[in-house]
Design an enzyme around this catalytic site. Sequence first.
Site, PDB file in Angstrom:
ATOM      1  N   HIS A 311     -57.708  13.133  30.693  1.00 49.35           N
ATOM      2  CA  HIS A 311     -57.904  11.922  29.697  1.00 49.35           C
ATOM      3  C   HIS A 311     -56.780  11.078  29.693  1.00 49.35           C
ATOM      4  CE1 HIS A 311     -58.651  10.575  25.371  1.00 49.35           C
ATOM      5  NE2 HIS A 311     -59.807  11.238  25.606  1.00 49.35           N
ATOM      6  N   ASP A 368     -66.062  16.357  26.902  1.00 51.27           N
ATOM      7  CA  ASP A 368     -67.319  16.482  27.797  1.00 51.27           C
ATOM      8  C   ASP A 368     -67.367  17.726  28.416  1.00 51.27           C
ATOM      9  OD1 ASP A 368     -68.239  14.056  26.869  1.00 51.27           O
ATOM     10  OD2 ASP A 368     -66.954  12.877  28.058  1.00 51.27           O
TER      11      ASP A 368
END
Length: 433
Positions: A311, A368
């Site tokens: 991320h 996700d």
Amino acid sequence: MSSETPSKTAKLTIGDTTIELPVLEGSEGEIAIDIRNLRNQTGAITYDPGFGNTGSCLSNITYLDGEKGILRYAGYPIEQLAEQSNFLEVSWLLIHQSLPTKQELAEFHREITYHTMVHEDLKRFFGSMPKTGHPMAICAATVGALSTFYQDVKYDDPEDQRWEAAVRLLAKMPTIAAYSYKHSKGQPFMYPQNDLSYPENIMHLMFATPCEPYEPDPVIARALDLLLILHADHEQNCSTSTVRTVGSSQANLFASVSAGISALWGPLHGGANQKVIEMLISIRDGDRSAKDFMNLAKDKSSGVRLMGFGHRVYKNYDPRARILKKSCDEVLARMGTKNPLLEIAKELEEIALNDEYFIERKLYPNVDFYSGIIYQALGIPIDMFTVFFALGRMPGWIAQWLEFHRDADARIMRPRQVYTGERERNYVPVDKR
Ligand code: ACO
């Protein structure tokens, strides 16, 4: 926080010139150097591809600390909201940055409920798109098309006009999302049901048919509500920045959010949830073992990444992934099902968290990584995963768009560049080249 009263300054020296730049401080102590006058004072601009060090706005909506793995909506920890709130209340919270009173919540619920139907003419729009078209493309196009149905300016106050657009969008998005699915299946479109909650209505629109009664399962509805809450906002990510950027030209809310849906679709952003399941299925079906896959993900020349990992902001475990991992076990247990993909996901995570490559780069599961396993358990088809992300992100996009329009510092977004092309040269006619 105020941009007017900086308590600190930063000194910058370029050649013989030294200037002082104001330093802003956020409510959680984050500091930012205010470079708005940098070019005027020095002729220089900043270079920051991917905007990793660039604050594009002051915002009161969402706080996240990627180093500590903290996420809060208007000050409320995501863990508390996930446990105790519901999606519509969280939507209000993001838009107003305060929790609604009982009355405000009831009125908001009523407003949303009475805007869920779409114009009958809009339904024909779906028929003009191929049944095999990706539902994200269909949703982006349909949300953009809402501008053509709601172009009336019936309020004197632009705030009221914006509010009505916001309510319409939040209310109609489940209907639009479900119709993109129904269209792909060749099934009749269902009307929304006003006696259902927001997540129950989504299930109804997706899975009911006119042939038999449909009772949304409360366990499924609660799991879906949790997913929507966790996706509701994430400050200045790619799709939200897109919504703000498009809105900065004074494009309307539907046009701005349509662009945000397109940005979310990409596999490096929201589209990763579909890619994670496809990756897990390929391992389950024996294309390669988890270990071989991980070796490939570490090999830059392979072009393969461990989807659902890493991320831009989190350099620690994404708190949303932590909640979802726990929720996977709970949802599967309550539904009495097992999913071998969950075991594969846990195996990949275990390998990654003990592997130098991932440790060094601080790569952890993101939102996700586990969401797709729950979507699958809820019966959501794989190519609808990212659409469900968009359903959840809707209040965040709306809140950020509204905040932009109230911001006295807001200007049209127009980054600069460092030109590295040819210097001036003379045009050569085509027969002389
Ligand atoms: N698998 C393998 N290596 C990775 C991964 C991954 N998932 N993510 C990052 N890396 C490596 C990069 O190759 C790079 O290595 P290097 O320093 O040796 O060159 C390093 O880690 C840093 O990665 P960047 O791509 O520079 O990080 P950036 O912040 O630009 O990208 C992103 C973040 C796009 C999320 C990236 O981690 C990624 O591609 N992850 C997989 C896709 C994904 O899950 N996206 C969803 C993100 S969450 C969301 O948007 C909802």
